[in-house]
Motif scaffolding. Structure first.
Motif, PDB file in Angstrom:
ATOM      1  N   LEU A 448       0.931  -1.373  -0.218  1.00  0.00           N
ATOM      2  CA  LEU A 448      -0.023   0.224  -0.066  1.00  0.00           C
ATOM      3  C   LEU A 448       0.402   0.712  -0.207  1.00  0.00           C
ATOM      4  CD1 LEU A 448      -2.879  -0.909   2.710  1.00  0.00           C
ATOM      5  CD2 LEU A 448      -3.062  -1.059  -0.028  1.00  0.00           C
ATOM      6  N   GLN A 449       2.036   1.330   0.859  1.00  0.00           N
ATOM      7  CA  GLN A 449       2.841   2.023   0.701  1.00  0.00           C
ATOM      8  C   GLN A 449       3.912   2.455  -0.007  1.00  0.00           C
ATOM      9  OE1 GLN A 449       4.674   1.105   4.613  1.00  0.00           O
ATOM     10  NE2 GLN A 449       2.977   2.372   5.983  1.00  0.00           N
ATOM     11  N   SER A 450       3.860   1.276  -0.963  1.00  0.00           N
ATOM     12  CA  SER A 450       4.617   1.722  -1.450  1.00  0.00           C
ATOM     13  C   SER A 450       4.178   2.048  -3.352  1.00  0.00           C
ATOM     14  CB  SER A 450       6.590   1.187  -2.611  1.00  0.00           C
ATOM     15  OG  SER A 450       5.328  -0.334  -2.248  1.00  0.00           O
ATOM     16  N   LYS A 451       2.859   1.041  -3.451  1.00  0.00           N
ATOM     17  CA  LYS A 451       2.260   1.408  -4.899  1.00  0.00           C
ATOM     18  C   LYS A 451       1.506   2.323  -5.295  1.00  0.00           C
ATOM     19  CE  LYS A 451      -2.503  -0.024  -7.332  1.00  0.00           C
ATOM     20  NZ  LYS A 451      -2.200   0.710  -7.970  1.00  0.00           N
ATOM     21  N   GLU A 452       2.402   2.462  -6.724  1.00  0.00           N
ATOM     22  CA  GLU A 452       2.446   3.955  -7.465  1.00  0.00           C
ATOM     23  C   GLU A 452       1.224   3.975  -7.032  1.00  0.00           C
ATOM     24  OE1 GLU A 452       4.717   6.359  -8.744  1.00  0.00           O
ATOM     25  OE2 GLU A 452       5.656   4.648  -8.300  1.00  0.00           O
ATOM     26  N   LEU A 453       0.784   5.497  -7.164  1.00  0.00           N
ATOM     27  CA  LEU A 453      -1.399   6.089  -7.333  1.00  0.00           C
ATOM     28  C   LEU A 453      -1.584   7.015  -8.461  1.00  0.00           C
ATOM     29  CD1 LEU A 453      -0.739   7.777  -3.587  1.00  0.00           C
ATOM     30  CD2 LEU A 453      -1.141   5.348  -4.019  1.00  0.00           C
ATOM     31  N   GLY A 454      -0.577   7.096  -9.281  1.00  0.00           N
ATOM     32  CA  GLY A 454      -0.691   7.814 -10.647  1.00  0.00           C
ATOM     33  C   GLY A 454      -0.212   9.614 -10.606  1.00  0.00           C
ATOM     34  N   PHE A 455      -0.003   9.524  -9.859  1.00  0.00           N
ATOM     35  CA  PHE A 455       0.277  10.844  -9.623  1.00  0.00           C
ATOM     36  C   PHE A 455       1.295  11.079  -8.306  1.00  0.00           C
ATOM     37  CE2 PHE A 455      -2.378  10.019  -6.332  1.00  0.00           C
ATOM     38  CZ  PHE A 455      -1.897  11.346  -4.590  1.00  0.00           C
ATOM     39  N   MET A 535      -2.062  13.769 -18.356  1.00  0.00           N
ATOM     40  CA  MET A 535      -2.974  13.203 -19.978  1.00  0.00           C
ATOM     41  C   MET A 535      -3.207  12.129 -20.963  1.00  0.00           C
ATOM     42  SD  MET A 535      -4.708  15.599 -18.662  1.00  0.00           S
ATOM     43  CE  MET A 535      -5.717  16.213 -20.054  1.00  0.00           C
ATOM     44  N   GLY A 536      -4.267  11.793 -20.995  1.00  0.00           N
ATOM     45  CA  GLY A 536      -4.756  10.552 -21.591  1.00  0.00           C
ATOM     46  C   GLY A 536      -5.278  11.222 -23.384  1.00  0.00           C
ATOM     47  N   LEU A 553     -12.283  18.553 -16.239  1.00  0.00           N
ATOM     48  CA  LEU A 553     -11.219  17.005 -16.888  1.00  0.00           C
ATOM     49  C   LEU A 553     -12.100  16.120 -16.576  1.00  0.00           C
ATOM     50  CD1 LEU A 553      -7.510  18.953 -16.256  1.00  0.00           C
ATOM     51  CD2 LEU A 553      -8.725  18.457 -18.596  1.00  0.00           C
ATOM     52  N   ILE A 554     -11.783  14.837 -16.871  1.00  0.00           N
ATOM     53  CA  ILE A 554     -12.254  13.671 -16.476  1.00  0.00           C
ATOM     54  C   ILE A 554     -10.517  12.352 -16.931  1.00  0.00           C
ATOM     55  CG2 ILE A 554     -14.797  14.314 -17.285  1.00  0.00           C
ATOM     56  CD1 ILE A 554     -14.655  11.776 -19.228  1.00  0.00           C
ATOM     57  N   ASN A 555     -11.304  12.009 -15.446  1.00  0.00           N
ATOM     58  CA  ASN A 555     -10.694  10.659 -15.568  1.00  0.00           C
ATOM     59  C   ASN A 555     -10.885   9.296 -16.154  1.00  0.00           C
ATOM     60  OD1 ASN A 555     -12.426   9.717 -13.849  1.00  0.00           O
ATOM     61  ND2 ASN A 555     -10.997   9.160 -12.095  1.00  0.00           N
ATOM     62  N   ILE A 583     -12.546  18.672 -22.423  1.00  0.00           N
ATOM     63  CA  ILE A 583     -11.515  19.267 -22.488  1.00  0.00           C
ATOM     64  C   ILE A 583     -10.370  18.379 -22.242  1.00  0.00           C
ATOM     65  CG2 ILE A 583     -11.908  21.799 -22.947  1.00  0.00           C
ATOM     66  CD1 ILE A 583      -9.864  21.782 -20.403  1.00  0.00           C
ATOM     67  N   GLY A 584      -9.616  17.293 -21.497  1.00  0.00           N
ATOM     68  CA  GLY A 584      -8.881  16.362 -21.647  1.00  0.00           C
ATOM     69  C   GLY A 584      -9.413  15.147 -20.524  1.00  0.00           C
ATOM     70  N   VAL A 585      -8.935  14.244 -20.524  1.00  0.00           N
ATOM     71  CA  VAL A 585      -8.904  13.168 -19.638  1.00  0.00           C
ATOM     72  C   VAL A 585      -7.467  12.801 -19.685  1.00  0.00           C
ATOM     73  CG1 VAL A 585      -9.863  10.249 -20.458  1.00  0.00           C
ATOM     74  CG2 VAL A 585     -10.343  12.372 -21.785  1.00  0.00           C
ATOM     75  N   MET A 586      -8.108  12.543 -18.240  1.00  0.00           N
ATOM     76  CA  MET A 586      -6.552  12.087 -17.170  1.00  0.00           C
ATOM     77  C   MET A 586      -6.641  10.530 -17.537  1.00  0.00           C
ATOM     78  SD  MET A 586      -7.513  14.728 -13.962  1.00  0.00           S
ATOM     79  CE  MET A 586      -9.017  14.678 -14.342  1.00  0.00           C
ATOM     80  N   LYS A 587      -5.641   9.914 -17.042  1.00  0.00           N
ATOM     81  CA  LYS A 587      -5.165   8.604 -16.964  1.00  0.00           C
ATOM     82  C   LYS A 587      -5.260   8.563 -15.959  1.00  0.00           C
ATOM     83  CE  LYS A 587      -1.719   7.900 -20.164  1.00  0.00           C
ATOM     84  NZ  LYS A 587      -0.428   6.849 -20.170  1.00  0.00           N
ATOM     85  N   ASN A 588      -5.940   7.384 -15.087  1.00  0.00           N
ATOM     86  CA  ASN A 588      -6.548   6.853 -13.846  1.00  0.00           C
ATOM     87  C   ASN A 588      -5.407   7.515 -12.885  1.00  0.00           C
ATOM     88  OD1 ASN A 588      -8.789   6.820 -14.348  1.00  0.00           O
ATOM     89  ND2 ASN A 588      -8.334   4.187 -15.111  1.00  0.00           N
ATOM     90  N   PHE A 589      -5.813   7.803 -11.465  1.00  0.00           N
ATOM     91  CA  PHE A 589      -5.094   7.843 -10.251  1.00  0.00           C
ATOM     92  C   PHE A 589      -5.382   7.951  -8.892  1.00  0.00           C
ATOM     93  CE2 PHE A 589      -6.386  12.747 -11.461  1.00  0.00           C
ATOM     94  CZ  PHE A 589      -6.834  13.322  -9.828  1.00  0.00           C
TER      95      PHE A 589
END
Length: 787
Positions: A448-455, A535-536, A553-555, A583-589
């Protein structure tokens, strides 16, 4: 007769000193640990039960579903309190509460007061509030006054006893507003989900949004509690409330078929209890098992003495002692050791209590004279331990046949061996489960502490209550962007772990929904860059484009839910009214806890100052960076406290329960292993003593020291191996159930069981091997000497 039993008990206590020390110390440790855990469990179970009418107080909840999206929160619309009180005769009164904060001025110092409850006058009718000065009527007679706690009165005015002199005095806010004090109240006990230093009037708070929302059903705004009639049925009231909402509110306020709005309620005694129920069960079971482990040590050592005391029992029976008398004698011996262990346990508890309180983060105390629970708990522990340690040894020892003793036929029986072996297996089974649990919980916590969160969460400073900057808000942001040690700056409505607000969005067709509820947050144009969100599709906000003030912006998760393959250019309508373009789609975070999956999220440009500022710092001297930022803050708003945190540390705090569970398993696994080895050490000593002549004969016939050590150790290692085989599937099952609570989790690693097996076998071998080596090194002449 009884005095004779005690005399013999003392003689045996001194005769078998090593055995007695092992038994008593094990029981003392077991009783102390069990005592502490029972105190903790009782504290958890007592939350919010101090109110006189606690069994009739309930808190409203808002449960909603829009399509596949559903949630339940304790904040409800403002009109609900009036509905509950005015429509349903089962409800005696309802009260509304808002958790808030303000900044107060004390001399030349500004203090951020975060423990503020904004309440209405009916709060005192529902909850039990004790006054140290003033009366409950003050809220009706002087609705603009505040109530403060005794500790707050001491902090601001130095008053410790005569709190009446505080009434009528004022506390000044940093905006110059004077808060008159109408009374001094006692703080709620620590076992309360409502914590406060100030009780301020809800409808004189100056919070403008309350006036706007007082008749609006679409906003989650306040906590609402109600007091139920003592003859009312909660289940029937729940049905009536939901039927009324469906008939009179849902059709006009909450739209689409298939969506629903419910307002269930929960007892206040469940508010703290339910989320922590698994941990309470865990602590309760560990308490029982630790006491069982300590008691098993005594039982094993006592029954192992059967051969040593066989002649004593035989002679007593020949001289006319009845079995009942022998049972009383052996039971008295157990009672003596349990009482000694209890006394040592109480002393140990007094010494260790501060450390235990620090470990569990509580303020538990031991008061033998005033606390009925403490006295009852100690009595229950004593009787329970005495029942465990007294009955089995007394029955086993008193059952020895005098005829077989006189004929020299007293040997160990398979039945007694099976009893001792079973108890040793049980001890190591519990120990192995705790070891496996420790390893798996630590692995999950590390995941949990080391997982990439997307930001990027590193080097990000968070400033809380940033809207306290007021007119200096934008100048402060500009100053931050000009500092060379600052990489980027952004503002946002919410922080990681905060529950995002949600609202109904109208959706451009074709889509999976015509309208649906989506979580959203207001941010500024620098948010995506400051947190390193990828950004995706499309682009980020541009503050120079006026059209972006209504853009979104949406994910990727939101695009997936809406069924949009190409979301850029699609239209969304915030609250079914304010329409704007994606106007944009963010990759999931993942901006929350990894207990939950990533949810659909909408970002909007902030229309005004947001409460949180994110400052990404460059690598450098952290102290120097903080001092520079604080200097700018104090220069612009000296009346606002400088409150900061680091983003990565805040995210780690989302897993406090897991950190606590990891520490708990580690601690009690060590205690369990220690107790198991303590008993194994004593048992191995007796077995080696019983086989002294056999060892001597084997040595005379050429047996090596290592061969004898192996001979004496292998039986115990077999028991540990059996314990491992039993413990492994049990541990796997319960850990698998625990891991189901996480949307992102590890698979239980095989190495956890391998390491546990290695550790258990190694510890057992070292424990038994020391005694076996000692026995193997004895000169065979001494071993074979006649008694």
């Amino acid at each position: 007769m009884f005095s004779n039993y005690i005399k013999i008990a003392f003689r045996n206590l001194l005769k078998y000193k090593g055995n007695s020390i092992i038994s008593i110390s094990g029981l003392a440790i077991g009783m102390t640990v069990c005592f502490f855990l029972c105190l903790w469990v009782n504290d958890e179970l007592s939350y919010d039960r101090f109110h006189e009418k606690a069994d009739r107080i309930y808190r409203m909840q808002w449960e909603a579903k829009y399509g596949e999206n559903s949630w339940k929160i304790p904040l409800v619309p403002m009109p609900l309190a009036g509905l509950m009180e005015g429509v349903f005769p089962e409800v005696l009164t309802a009260t509304q509460v808002l958790k808030g904060q303000f900044t107060a001025k004390k001399d030349q110092e500004f203090i951020r007061e975060n423990r503020v409850l904004y309440i209405d006058k009916k709060f005192l009718d529902v909850f039990t509030v004790e006054f140290a000065a003033g009366t409950a009527e003050v809220l009706s007679q002087n609705p603009g006054t505040i109530l403060i706690t005794e500790a707050t009165a001491e902090r601001y005015f130095g008053v410790k006893n005569n709190f009446g002199q505080v009434i009528g005095r004022t506390i000044e806010r940093n905006d110059g507003r004077q808060l008159p004090i109408g009374g001094v109240v006692k703080s709620f006990p620590p076992q309360s989900h409502l914590e406060f230093d100030f009780l301020a009037p809800l409808h004189h708070s100056g919070l403008s949004f309350l006036e706007r929302r007082k008749d609006q059903w679409g906003f989650a705004t306040l906590w609402t509690y109600f007091l139920m009639n003592e003859h009312a049925d909660p289940a029937q009231l729940d049905q009536k409330v939901q039927a009324y909402v469906n008939e009179n509110i849902s059709g006009t306020v909450f739209k689409k078929t298939g969506n629903y709005e419910r307002f269930p309620f929960e007892p206040i005694t469940d508010i703290h209890l339910q989320p922590n129920l698994a941990y309470i069960w865990m602590f309760g079971l560990i308490a029982i098992f630790i006491l069982l482990l300590a008691s098993i040590n005594y039982i094993n050592l006592a029954t192992a003495r059967a051969m040593t005391r066989a002649k004593e029992v035989g002679v007593r029976k020949v001289l006319g002692s009845k079995r009942s008398q022998l049972i009383q004698q052996f039971f008295s011996e157990s009672a003596l050791q349990v009482i000694i262990a209890l006394i040592l346990g109480i002393l140990l508890a007094e010494i260790c209590l501060p450390y235990f309180n620090e470990f569990v983060g509580k303020q538990l105390y031991i008061n033998l004279l005033e606390s009925a629970f403490t006295g009852t708990l100690l009595l229950a522990l004593t009787l329970f331990t005495l029942a465990l340690t007294g009955i089995i040894p007394a029955l086993v020892l008193s059952a020895i046949s005098p005829a077989r003793v006189i004929k020299g036929q007293i040997v160990k029986t398979q039945r007694k061996d099976r009893l001792r072996h079973g108890l040793v297996i049980f001890q190591f089974c519990i120990s192995c489960i705790l070891i496996v649990g420790t390893l798996v919980v630590r692995d999950q916590l590390h995941f949990l502490q080391s997982k990439e969160l997307g930001f990027d969460q590193e080097q990000v400073l968070i400033l809380r209550q940033a809207n306290g900057l007021k007119a200096q808000y934008q100048p402060f942001l500009q100053k931050m962007r000009s500092i060379t040690m600052v990489s980027s700056v952004s503002t946002a409505q919410y922080l990681p772990g905060d529950g995002f607000d949600s609202v109904i969005f109208g959706v451009e067709q074709p889509a999976n929904y015509e309208e649906t509820s989506l979580s959203y947050s207001h941010v500024d144009a620098g948010f995506v860059e400051a947190l390193g969100i990828e950004m995706g599709q499309g682009r980020n906000f541009n503050p120079l484009l006026s059209t972006d003030s209504t853009a979104y912006l949406i994910n990727e998760k939101a695009a997936e839910k809406l069924g949009w393959a190409n979301p850029v250019g699609k239209k969304l309508a915030y609250g079914l009214e304010t329409e704007g373009e994606v106007i944009g789609v963010m990759k999931n975070f993942n901006f929350g806890s990894l207990h939950q999956e990533i949810e659909p999220l909408i970002l909007r440009m902030a229309p005004s100052a947001m409460p949180n500022i994110f400052i990404r710092l460059k690598a450098g001297n952290l102290t120097e960076q903080l001092q520079a930022i604080q200097t700018e803050w104090k220069g612009m708003v000296p009346e606002a406290p400088f409150e900061f945190a680091f983003l990565d540390e805040r995210i780690q705090r989302l897993y406090r329960k897991e950190q606590f569970m990891s520490s708990t398993f580690s601690l009690f696994a060590l205690i369990a292993i220690f107790l198991a080895c303590l008993g194994l050490f004593g048992l191995a000593s007796f077995i080696a003593l019983q086989r002294t002549k056999e060892i001597g004969i084997r040595k005379v016939l050429g047996a090596s020291v290592l061969g004898i050590v192996g001979l004496l150790s292998k039986d115990f290692l077999k028991l540990v191996l059996i314990a491992l085989l039993i413990a492994s599937p049990i541990a796997y099952y319960f850990l698998e159930q625990w891991l189901q609570d996480f949307a992102y989790r590890i698979n239980i690693p095989f190495r956890a069981f391998v390491l546990t097996a290695f550790a258990a076998m190694a510890i057992a071998f070292l424990t038994v091997g020391l005694q076996s080596l000692r026995a193997a090194l004895i000169n065979p002449v001494r071993s074979l000497r006649n008694e």
